[in-house]
Design an enzyme around this catalytic site. Sequence first.
Site, PDB file in Angstrom:
ATOM      1  N   LYS A  25       0.829  -1.201   0.000  1.00 33.91           N
ATOM      2  CA  LYS A  25       0.000   0.000   0.000  1.00 33.91           C
ATOM      3  C   LYS A  25       0.867   1.257   0.000  1.00 33.91           C
ATOM      4  O   LYS A  25       0.482   2.286  -0.582  1.00 33.91           O
ATOM      5  CB  LYS A  25      -0.907  -0.008   1.227  1.00 33.91           C
ATOM      6  CG  LYS A  25      -1.624   1.313   1.520  1.00 33.91           C
ATOM      7  CD  LYS A  25      -2.329   1.261   2.846  1.00 33.91           C
ATOM      8  CE  LYS A  25      -2.884   2.627   3.237  1.00 33.91           C
ATOM      9  NZ  LYS A  25      -1.792   3.594   3.554  1.00 33.91           N
ATOM     10  N   ASN A  26       2.040   1.197   0.640  1.00 31.41           N
ATOM     11  CA  ASN A  26       2.914   2.363   0.732  1.00 31.41           C
ATOM     12  C   ASN A  26       3.805   2.548  -0.486  1.00 31.41           C
ATOM     13  O   ASN A  26       4.645   3.455  -0.501  1.00 31.41           O
ATOM     14  CB  ASN A  26       3.773   2.285   1.998  1.00 31.41           C
ATOM     15  CG  ASN A  26       2.973   2.610   3.248  1.00 31.41           C
ATOM     16  OD1 ASN A  26       1.774   2.879   3.183  1.00 31.41           O
ATOM     17  ND2 ASN A  26       3.628   2.581   4.391  1.00 31.41           N
ATOM     18  N   ARG A  99      -4.043  11.168   1.197  1.00 34.41           N
ATOM     19  CA  ARG A  99      -2.970  12.153   1.229  1.00 34.41           C
ATOM     20  C   ARG A  99      -2.149  12.129  -0.057  1.00 34.41           C
ATOM     21  O   ARG A  99      -1.155  12.841  -0.186  1.00 34.41           O
ATOM     22  CB  ARG A  99      -2.078  11.905   2.440  1.00 34.41           C
ATOM     23  CG  ARG A  99      -2.813  12.016   3.767  1.00 34.41           C
ATOM     24  CD  ARG A  99      -1.912  11.728   4.947  1.00 34.41           C
ATOM     25  NE  ARG A  99      -0.868  12.689   5.095  1.00 34.41           N
ATOM     26  CZ  ARG A  99      -0.989  13.867   5.733  1.00 34.41           C
ATOM     27  NH1 ARG A  99      -2.163  14.204   6.253  1.00 34.41           N
ATOM     28  NH2 ARG A  99       0.014  14.689   5.843  1.00 34.41           N
ATOM     29  N   CYS A 123      -5.025   8.411   7.883  1.00 34.47           N
ATOM     30  CA  CYS A 123      -5.237   8.001   9.273  1.00 34.47           C
ATOM     31  C   CYS A 123      -4.774   9.084  10.235  1.00 34.47           C
ATOM     32  O   CYS A 123      -3.726   9.698  10.048  1.00 34.47           O
ATOM     33  CB  CYS A 123      -4.472   6.699   9.549  1.00 34.47           C
ATOM     34  SG  CYS A 123      -5.147   5.284   8.668  1.00 34.47           S
ATOM     35  N   ASP A 313       4.427   0.772  11.901  1.00 34.44           N
ATOM     36  CA  ASP A 313       3.241   0.020  11.492  1.00 34.44           C
ATOM     37  C   ASP A 313       3.234  -1.407  12.031  1.00 34.44           C
ATOM     38  O   ASP A 313       2.195  -2.073  12.007  1.00 34.44           O
ATOM     39  CB  ASP A 313       3.133  -0.017   9.962  1.00 34.44           C
ATOM     40  CG  ASP A 313       2.635   1.304   9.394  1.00 34.44           C
ATOM     41  OD1 ASP A 313       2.046   2.080  10.152  1.00 34.44           O
ATOM     42  OD2 ASP A 313       2.836   1.557   8.197  1.00 34.44           O
ATOM     43  N   VAL A 335       8.010   7.408  16.258  1.00 41.55           N
ATOM     44  CA  VAL A 335       7.727   7.883  14.903  1.00 41.55           C
ATOM     45  C   VAL A 335       6.477   8.754  14.857  1.00 41.55           C
ATOM     46  O   VAL A 335       6.486   9.865  14.318  1.00 41.55           O
ATOM     47  CB  VAL A 335       7.598   6.698  13.919  1.00 41.55           C
ATOM     48  CG1 VAL A 335       7.287   7.193  12.515  1.00 41.55           C
ATOM     49  CG2 VAL A 335       8.886   5.872  13.923  1.00 41.55           C
TER      50      VAL A 335
END
Length: 439
Positions: A25-26, A99, A123, A313, A335
Amino acid sequence: MSAEDVLVVSGGNPLVGEITVRGAKNLVPKAMVAAVLGDDPSTLSNVPRIRDVEIVRNLLELHGVTVRDGLSSDSLVLDPTRVERAAVADIEVHAGASRIPILLCGPLLHRLGRAFIPDLGGCRIGDRPINFHLDALRQFGAVVEKRPEGLLLSAPQGLSGTRISLPYPSVGTTEQVLLTAVRASGATELLNAAVEPEIIDLICVLQKMGAIINLDTDRTIRIEGVSRLSGYVHDALPDRMEAASWACAALATGGDVFVRNARQTDLMTFLNVFRRVGGEFSVTRDGIRFWHPGSKLASIALETDVHPGFMTDWQQPLVVALTQSTGLSIVHETVYENRLGFTSALVDLGAQIQAYSECLGPTPCRFGRGNFVHSAVISGPSPLHGADLTVPDLRGGFSYMIAALAASGRSTVRGVGIFRRGYENFEAKLESLGASVSG
Protein backbone atom coordinates in the site's frame (compact mmCIF):
# COMPACT_ATOMS: atom_id res chain seq x y z
CA MET A 1 -22.54 3.80 10.09
CA SER A 2 -23.69 1.24 7.52
CA ALA A 3 -24.13 -2.44 8.27
CA GLU A 4 -21.19 -3.29 6.02
CA ASP A 5 -18.92 -1.29 8.34
CA VAL A 6 -19.62 -3.61 11.27
CA LEU A 7 -18.20 -7.08 11.91
CA VAL A 8 -19.18 -9.45 14.71
CA VAL A 9 -16.24 -11.60 15.77
CA SER A 10 -16.47 -14.81 17.79
CA GLY A 11 -12.96 -15.18 19.14
CA GLY A 12 -10.89 -17.69 21.05
CA ASN A 13 -9.85 -19.89 18.11
CA PRO A 14 -6.41 -20.03 16.46
CA LEU A 15 -5.99 -18.70 12.93
CA VAL A 16 -4.72 -21.49 10.70
CA GLY A 17 -4.18 -21.55 6.96
CA GLU A 18 -2.70 -19.52 4.12
CA ILE A 19 -3.23 -16.00 2.80
CA THR A 20 -1.56 -13.99 0.01
CA VAL A 21 -0.22 -10.44 0.25
CA ARG A 22 0.14 -8.32 -2.87
CA GLY A 23 1.90 -5.05 -3.59
CA ALA A 24 2.61 -2.64 -0.75
CA LYS A 25 0.00 0.00 0.00
CA ASN A 26 2.91 2.36 0.73
CA LEU A 27 4.39 1.86 -2.74
CA VAL A 28 1.69 1.12 -5.31
CA PRO A 29 -0.15 4.51 -5.20
CA LYS A 30 3.22 6.34 -5.42
CA ALA A 31 4.31 4.23 -8.39
CA MET A 32 0.99 5.12 -10.04
CA VAL A 33 1.77 8.81 -9.50
CA ALA A 34 5.27 8.31 -10.95
CA ALA A 35 3.68 7.20 -14.22
CA VAL A 36 2.50 10.81 -14.75
CA LEU A 37 6.15 11.82 -15.21
CA GLY A 38 6.60 9.58 -18.25
CA ASP A 39 5.98 10.32 -21.92
CA ASP A 40 4.90 6.72 -22.52
CA PRO A 41 2.52 4.22 -20.87
CA SER A 42 3.63 2.29 -17.80
CA THR A 43 2.62 -1.17 -16.55
CA LEU A 44 2.46 -1.87 -12.81
CA SER A 45 1.91 -5.43 -11.57
CA ASN A 46 1.16 -7.01 -8.19
CA VAL A 47 -1.43 -4.26 -7.59
CA PRO A 48 -3.79 -4.92 -4.65
CA ARG A 49 -7.48 -4.16 -5.08
CA ILE A 50 -7.76 -1.67 -2.26
CA ARG A 51 -9.49 1.66 -1.78
CA ASP A 52 -6.28 3.71 -1.90
CA VAL A 53 -5.57 2.36 -5.38
CA GLU A 54 -9.10 3.26 -6.49
CA ILE A 55 -8.69 6.82 -5.17
CA VAL A 56 -5.41 7.37 -7.01
CA ARG A 57 -6.84 5.82 -10.16
CA ASN A 58 -9.74 8.27 -10.02
CA LEU A 59 -7.39 11.21 -9.42
CA LEU A 60 -5.19 10.24 -12.35
CA GLU A 61 -8.19 9.81 -14.64
CA LEU A 62 -9.43 13.27 -13.63
CA HIS A 63 -6.11 14.60 -14.94
CA GLY A 64 -6.39 12.84 -18.28
CA VAL A 65 -4.36 9.72 -17.51
CA THR A 66 -5.89 6.62 -19.06
CA VAL A 67 -5.87 3.76 -16.55
CA ARG A 68 -6.95 0.27 -17.58
CA ASP A 69 -6.54 -3.25 -16.30
CA GLY A 70 -3.55 -5.11 -17.70
CA LEU A 71 -3.25 -8.61 -19.07
CA SER A 72 -3.14 -10.11 -15.57
CA SER A 73 -5.77 -9.55 -12.89
CA ASP A 74 -3.28 -7.72 -10.65
CA SER A 75 -1.81 -5.30 -13.19
CA LEU A 76 -2.61 -1.78 -14.39
CA VAL A 77 -1.59 0.08 -17.55
CA LEU A 78 -1.26 3.84 -17.04
CA ASP A 79 -1.07 6.09 -20.12
CA PRO A 80 -0.15 9.74 -19.30
CA THR A 81 0.21 11.01 -22.85
CA ARG A 82 -2.83 13.30 -22.52
CA VAL A 83 -2.39 14.79 -19.06
CA GLU A 84 -4.66 17.79 -18.54
CA ARG A 85 -5.91 20.08 -15.81
CA ALA A 86 -8.74 18.80 -13.65
CA ALA A 87 -11.62 20.89 -12.37
CA VAL A 88 -11.20 21.97 -8.76
CA ALA A 89 -14.71 20.72 -7.94
CA ASP A 90 -13.83 17.25 -9.26
CA ILE A 91 -10.62 17.10 -7.21
CA GLU A 92 -12.51 18.23 -4.11
CA VAL A 93 -14.61 15.07 -4.30
CA HIS A 94 -11.52 13.29 -3.01
CA ALA A 95 -10.78 15.82 -0.27
CA GLY A 96 -10.22 14.00 3.01
CA ALA A 97 -10.04 10.59 1.32
CA SER A 98 -6.28 10.36 0.79
CA ARG A 99 -2.97 12.15 1.23
CA ILE A 100 -1.80 11.20 -2.27
CA PRO A 101 -2.77 14.54 -3.94
CA ILE A 102 0.25 16.23 -2.32
CA LEU A 103 2.54 13.77 -4.16
CA LEU A 104 0.95 14.64 -7.49
CA CYS A 105 2.23 18.21 -7.23
CA GLY A 106 5.73 17.68 -8.61
CA PRO A 107 4.64 15.59 -11.61
CA LEU A 108 1.74 17.96 -12.42
CA LEU A 109 3.96 21.03 -12.13
CA HIS A 110 6.33 19.45 -14.64
CA ARG A 111 3.56 18.43 -17.01
CA LEU A 112 1.07 21.29 -16.64
CA GLY A 113 2.77 24.10 -14.75
CA ARG A 114 0.23 24.00 -11.92
CA ALA A 115 -1.35 21.67 -9.36
CA PHE A 116 -4.21 21.87 -6.86
CA ILE A 117 -4.31 20.23 -3.42
CA PRO A 118 -7.61 19.75 -1.58
CA ASP A 119 -7.86 19.12 2.15
CA LEU A 120 -5.89 15.96 2.85
CA GLY A 121 -7.11 12.86 4.67
CA GLY A 122 -5.46 9.68 5.89
CA CYS A 123 -5.24 8.00 9.27
CA ARG A 124 -5.25 10.36 12.26
CA ILE A 125 -2.24 8.95 14.10
CA GLY A 126 -0.25 12.14 14.49
CA ASP A 127 0.30 15.59 13.12
CA ARG A 128 1.81 14.41 9.80
CA PRO A 129 2.08 18.03 8.59
CA ILE A 130 2.43 18.84 4.89
CA ASN A 131 4.74 21.76 5.59
CA PHE A 132 7.76 19.55 4.79
CA HIS A 133 6.21 18.91 1.37
CA LEU A 134 5.39 22.54 0.71
CA ASP A 135 8.79 23.77 1.88
CA ALA A 136 10.48 21.29 -0.45
CA LEU A 137 8.32 22.31 -3.41
CA ARG A 138 9.06 25.99 -2.74
CA GLN A 139 12.79 25.23 -2.79
CA PHE A 140 12.34 23.73 -6.26
CA GLY A 141 10.71 27.00 -7.35
CA ALA A 142 7.01 26.34 -6.81
CA VAL A 143 4.71 29.17 -5.76
CA VAL A 144 2.03 28.18 -3.22
CA GLU A 145 -1.22 30.14 -3.07
CA LYS A 146 -3.68 29.47 -0.25
CA ARG A 147 -7.34 29.36 -1.26
CA PRO A 148 -10.49 28.53 0.73
CA GLU A 149 -10.85 25.14 -0.97
CA GLY A 150 -7.18 24.18 -0.79
CA LEU A 151 -3.77 25.11 -2.17
CA LEU A 152 -2.93 26.14 -5.74
CA LEU A 153 0.68 25.59 -6.81
CA SER A 154 2.36 27.00 -9.89
CA ALA A 155 5.87 27.07 -11.34
CA PRO A 156 6.19 30.24 -13.44
CA GLN A 157 9.95 29.78 -13.84
CA GLY A 158 9.91 25.98 -13.97
CA LEU A 159 11.43 23.73 -11.32
CA SER A 160 15.16 23.63 -10.59
CA GLY A 161 17.30 21.28 -8.53
CA THR A 162 18.09 22.24 -4.96
CA ARG A 163 19.66 21.08 -1.70
CA ILE A 164 17.26 19.96 1.02
CA SER A 165 18.07 18.75 4.53
CA LEU A 166 15.20 17.09 6.35
CA PRO A 167 14.93 17.57 10.13
CA TYR A 168 13.48 14.05 10.28
CA PRO A 169 13.70 11.28 7.65
CA SER A 170 10.10 11.69 6.50
CA VAL A 171 8.91 9.04 4.06
CA GLY A 172 6.32 11.31 2.44
CA THR A 173 8.73 14.21 1.94
CA THR A 174 11.40 11.89 0.53
CA GLU A 175 8.84 10.65 -1.98
CA GLN A 176 7.91 14.25 -2.79
CA VAL A 177 11.52 15.20 -3.48
CA LEU A 178 12.13 12.15 -5.66
CA LEU A 179 8.99 12.70 -7.76
CA THR A 180 9.87 16.38 -8.20
CA ALA A 181 13.65 16.27 -8.63
CA VAL A 182 13.84 13.67 -11.40
CA ARG A 183 12.64 16.16 -14.03
CA ALA A 184 13.83 19.39 -12.41
CA SER A 185 16.67 21.17 -14.17
CA GLY A 186 20.05 20.57 -12.52
CA ALA A 187 21.00 18.42 -9.54
CA THR A 188 19.20 17.85 -6.24
CA GLU A 189 20.73 16.69 -2.98
CA LEU A 190 18.47 15.35 -0.24
CA LEU A 191 20.04 14.89 3.20
CA ASN A 192 18.58 12.75 6.00
CA ALA A 193 16.28 10.98 3.56
CA ALA A 194 14.03 8.04 4.38
CA VAL A 195 15.38 4.74 3.03
CA GLU A 196 12.46 2.36 3.64
CA PRO A 197 12.10 -0.58 1.19
CA GLU A 198 9.14 1.21 -0.41
CA ILE A 199 11.39 4.23 -1.07
CA ILE A 200 13.99 1.99 -2.68
CA ASP A 201 11.30 0.38 -4.83
CA LEU A 202 10.09 3.83 -5.92
CA ILE A 203 13.69 4.69 -6.86
CA CYS A 204 13.77 1.48 -8.92
CA VAL A 205 10.60 2.60 -10.72
CA LEU A 206 12.05 6.02 -11.48
CA GLN A 207 15.38 4.56 -12.59
CA LYS A 208 13.53 2.30 -15.04
CA MET A 209 11.94 5.46 -16.44
CA GLY A 210 15.34 7.03 -17.08
CA ALA A 211 16.04 8.89 -13.83
CA ILE A 212 19.57 9.20 -12.44
CA ILE A 213 19.45 8.66 -8.66
CA ASN A 214 22.31 7.85 -6.29
CA LEU A 215 21.75 6.66 -2.72
CA ASP A 216 24.65 7.13 -0.33
CA THR A 217 25.21 5.21 2.91
CA ASP A 218 24.61 8.34 5.03
CA ARG A 219 20.92 8.77 4.03
CA THR A 220 21.84 11.21 1.27
CA ILE A 221 20.07 10.90 -2.08
CA ARG A 222 21.46 12.70 -5.13
CA ILE A 223 19.30 13.16 -8.21
CA GLU A 224 20.42 14.47 -11.59
CA GLY A 225 17.41 15.97 -13.32
CA VAL A 226 16.58 14.82 -16.85
CA SER A 227 14.39 16.44 -19.48
CA ARG A 228 12.44 13.32 -20.42
CA LEU A 229 11.28 10.10 -18.76
CA SER A 230 9.75 7.07 -20.43
CA GLY A 231 7.24 4.58 -19.04
CA TYR A 232 8.11 1.61 -16.86
CA VAL A 233 7.27 -2.05 -16.36
CA HIS A 234 7.43 -2.93 -12.69
CA ASP A 235 6.32 -5.59 -10.21
CA ALA A 236 5.56 -3.91 -6.86
CA LEU A 237 7.25 -5.25 -3.75
CA PRO A 238 4.89 -7.13 -1.38
CA ASP A 239 3.31 -5.38 1.59
CA ARG A 240 5.55 -5.98 4.61
CA MET A 241 3.07 -4.26 6.95
CA GLU A 242 0.27 -6.65 6.07
CA ALA A 243 2.61 -9.65 6.26
CA ALA A 244 3.73 -8.71 9.78
CA SER A 245 0.12 -8.09 10.87
CA TRP A 246 -0.90 -11.63 9.91
CA ALA A 247 2.21 -12.93 11.69
CA CYS A 248 1.12 -11.16 14.88
CA ALA A 249 -2.40 -12.51 14.43
CA ALA A 250 -1.01 -16.05 14.30
CA LEU A 251 1.04 -15.42 17.44
CA ALA A 252 -1.75 -13.77 19.45
CA THR A 253 -4.30 -16.49 18.64
CA GLY A 254 -1.93 -19.43 19.02
CA GLY A 255 -2.24 -20.11 15.31
CA ASP A 256 -0.22 -21.09 12.23
CA VAL A 257 -0.37 -18.88 9.12
CA PHE A 258 1.55 -19.09 5.85
CA VAL A 259 1.88 -15.64 4.25
CA ARG A 260 2.47 -16.13 0.56
CA ASN A 261 4.77 -13.54 -1.07
CA ALA A 262 6.17 -12.30 2.27
CA ARG A 263 9.89 -11.54 1.82
CA GLN A 264 12.57 -12.10 4.43
CA THR A 265 14.69 -9.15 3.23
CA ASP A 266 11.85 -6.70 3.92
CA LEU A 267 11.02 -8.22 7.33
CA MET A 268 14.43 -8.93 8.87
CA THR A 269 14.03 -6.51 11.80
CA PHE A 270 10.50 -7.76 12.47
CA LEU A 271 11.58 -11.41 12.28
CA ASN A 272 14.26 -10.87 14.92
CA VAL A 273 11.69 -9.38 17.32
CA PHE A 274 9.13 -12.08 16.46
CA ARG A 275 11.71 -14.72 17.42
CA ARG A 276 12.69 -12.89 20.63
CA VAL A 277 9.05 -12.89 21.72
CA GLY A 278 8.90 -16.64 21.16
CA GLY A 279 7.23 -16.95 17.76
CA GLU A 280 8.50 -19.39 15.17
CA PHE A 281 8.83 -18.82 11.44
CA SER A 282 10.09 -20.66 8.39
CA VAL A 283 11.19 -18.91 5.19
CA THR A 284 10.52 -20.52 1.82
CA ARG A 285 10.82 -19.28 -1.76
CA ASP A 286 7.06 -18.63 -1.86
CA GLY A 287 6.61 -16.85 1.46
CA ILE A 288 6.97 -17.18 5.23
CA ARG A 289 5.13 -19.43 7.65
CA PHE A 290 4.49 -17.93 11.11
CA TRP A 291 3.26 -19.94 14.09
CA HIS A 292 2.94 -20.09 17.87
CA PRO A 293 5.09 -23.01 19.13
CA GLY A 294 2.88 -23.69 22.15
CA SER A 295 5.37 -22.50 24.77
CA LYS A 296 5.21 -19.32 26.83
CA LEU A 297 5.85 -16.05 25.01
CA ALA A 298 8.58 -13.77 26.34
CA SER A 299 8.29 -10.10 27.28
CA ILE A 300 10.55 -7.61 25.49
CA ALA A 301 11.64 -3.96 25.43
CA LEU A 302 11.14 -2.34 22.04
CA GLU A 303 11.53 1.02 20.31
CA THR A 304 10.06 1.89 16.93
CA ASP A 305 12.24 3.80 14.49
CA VAL A 306 12.69 4.67 10.84
CA HIS A 307 14.14 1.96 8.59
CA PRO A 308 16.13 -0.15 9.29
CA GLY A 309 14.61 0.05 12.76
CA PHE A 310 11.40 -1.60 13.92
CA MET A 311 8.74 0.16 11.88
CA THR A 312 5.85 1.92 13.54
CA ASP A 313 3.24 0.02 11.49
CA TRP A 314 4.43 -3.23 13.09
CA GLN A 315 4.07 -1.88 16.62
CA GLN A 316 0.28 -1.99 16.99
CA PRO A 317 -0.34 -5.63 16.03
CA LEU A 318 2.69 -6.73 18.02
CA VAL A 319 1.35 -5.01 21.16
CA VAL A 320 -1.70 -7.28 20.95
CA ALA A 321 0.58 -10.33 20.87
CA LEU A 322 2.56 -8.93 23.81
CA THR A 323 -0.59 -8.97 25.96
CA GLN A 324 -0.15 -12.75 25.85
CA SER A 325 3.54 -12.77 26.80
CA THR A 326 4.82 -13.46 30.32
CA GLY A 327 6.11 -10.47 32.28
CA LEU A 328 6.41 -6.77 31.53
CA SER A 329 6.99 -5.52 27.97
CA ILE A 330 7.94 -1.93 27.21
CA VAL A 331 7.18 -0.20 23.92
CA HIS A 332 8.57 3.23 23.06
CA GLU A 333 6.96 4.80 19.95
CA THR A 334 9.30 7.37 18.35
CA VAL A 335 7.73 7.88 14.90
CA TYR A 336 4.11 9.02 15.48
CA GLU A 337 3.13 10.84 18.65
CA ASN A 338 -0.44 9.50 18.89
CA ARG A 339 0.00 5.90 17.82
CA LEU A 340 -0.53 4.37 21.27
CA GLY A 341 -4.03 5.75 21.67
CA PHE A 342 -5.42 2.43 20.46
CA THR A 343 -4.30 0.70 23.67
CA SER A 344 -7.25 2.08 25.65
CA ALA A 345 -9.59 -0.25 23.73
CA LEU A 346 -7.30 -3.20 24.44
CA VAL A 347 -7.71 -2.43 28.14
CA ASP A 348 -11.48 -2.71 27.62
CA LEU A 349 -10.85 -6.25 26.37
CA GLY A 350 -8.92 -7.13 29.52
CA ALA A 351 -5.36 -6.21 28.59
CA GLN A 352 -3.13 -4.72 31.28
CA ILE A 353 -1.49 -1.72 29.58
CA GLN A 354 -0.30 1.53 31.12
CA ALA A 355 0.61 4.39 28.77
CA TYR A 356 3.10 7.16 29.59
CA SER A 357 4.25 10.47 28.13
CA GLU A 358 7.87 9.79 29.15
CA CYS A 359 10.44 8.15 26.86
CA LEU A 360 10.61 4.60 28.23
CA GLY A 361 13.60 3.64 26.16
CA PRO A 362 17.30 4.42 25.74
CA THR A 363 16.72 6.74 22.76
CA PRO A 364 15.54 10.28 23.60
CA CYS A 365 12.95 11.03 20.92
CA ARG A 366 11.37 14.21 19.55
CA PHE A 367 8.23 13.63 21.67
CA GLY A 368 10.08 13.47 24.99
CA ARG A 369 9.57 17.16 25.80
CA GLY A 370 5.91 17.17 24.82
CA ASN A 371 2.83 15.85 26.53
CA PHE A 372 2.40 13.00 24.05
CA VAL A 373 1.53 9.52 25.28
CA HIS A 374 4.12 7.55 23.35
CA SER A 375 5.36 4.80 25.69
CA ALA A 376 3.53 1.77 27.06
CA VAL A 377 4.09 -0.98 29.60
CA ILE A 378 2.22 -4.22 28.85
CA SER A 379 1.76 -6.81 31.59
CA GLY A 380 0.91 -10.35 30.62
CA PRO A 381 -0.33 -12.83 29.94
CA SER A 382 -3.81 -11.33 30.15
CA PRO A 383 -6.95 -13.27 29.24
CA LEU A 384 -8.92 -11.16 26.76
CA HIS A 385 -12.72 -11.07 26.53
CA GLY A 386 -15.14 -9.74 23.94
CA ALA A 387 -16.10 -6.08 23.78
CA ASP A 388 -17.51 -3.39 21.50
CA LEU A 389 -14.74 -1.72 19.51
CA THR A 390 -14.56 1.20 17.06
CA VAL A 391 -11.69 1.22 14.58
CA PRO A 392 -9.44 4.31 15.06
CA ASP A 393 -7.19 3.98 11.99
CA LEU A 394 -5.98 1.39 9.49
CA ARG A 395 -3.22 -0.34 11.48
CA GLY A 396 -4.87 0.16 14.85
CA GLY A 397 -8.04 -1.31 13.39
CA PHE A 398 -6.26 -4.48 12.29
CA SER A 399 -4.88 -4.70 15.83
CA TYR A 400 -8.41 -4.50 17.23
CA MET A 401 -9.38 -7.36 14.95
CA ILE A 402 -6.44 -9.42 16.19
CA ALA A 403 -7.46 -8.73 19.80
CA ALA A 404 -11.08 -9.67 19.07
CA LEU A 405 -9.94 -12.91 17.42
CA ALA A 406 -7.72 -13.74 20.42
CA ALA A 407 -10.42 -12.90 22.96
CA SER A 408 -12.97 -15.31 24.32
CA GLY A 409 -16.58 -14.51 23.52
CA ARG A 410 -18.07 -12.13 20.99
CA SER A 411 -16.86 -8.68 19.94
CA THR A 412 -18.50 -6.10 17.72
CA VAL A 413 -16.01 -4.15 15.62
CA ARG A 414 -17.32 -0.95 14.03
CA GLY A 415 -15.74 1.12 11.27
CA VAL A 416 -14.17 -1.83 9.45
CA GLY A 417 -14.75 -0.08 6.12
CA ILE A 418 -11.36 1.56 6.62
CA PHE A 419 -9.73 -1.84 6.08
CA ARG A 420 -10.59 -1.55 2.40
CA ARG A 421 -8.09 1.31 2.20
CA GLY A 422 -5.16 -0.99 2.78
CA TYR A 423 -6.12 -4.67 2.89
CA GLU A 424 -7.30 -6.66 -0.10
CA ASN A 425 -10.17 -9.13 0.51
CA PHE A 426 -9.81 -8.68 4.27
CA GLU A 427 -12.93 -10.58 5.34
CA ALA A 428 -12.30 -13.40 2.86
CA LYS A 429 -8.79 -13.82 4.25
CA LEU A 430 -10.13 -14.02 7.80
CA GLU A 431 -12.64 -16.68 6.81
CA SER A 432 -9.97 -18.69 4.95
CA LEU A 433 -8.00 -18.83 8.22
CA GLY A 434 -10.99 -20.19 10.12
CA ALA A 435 -12.04 -16.97 11.81
CA SER A 436 -15.69 -16.72 12.85
CA VAL A 437 -16.83 -13.31 11.54
CA SER A 438 -20.15 -12.06 10.26
CA GLY A 439 -21.49 -8.76 8.97
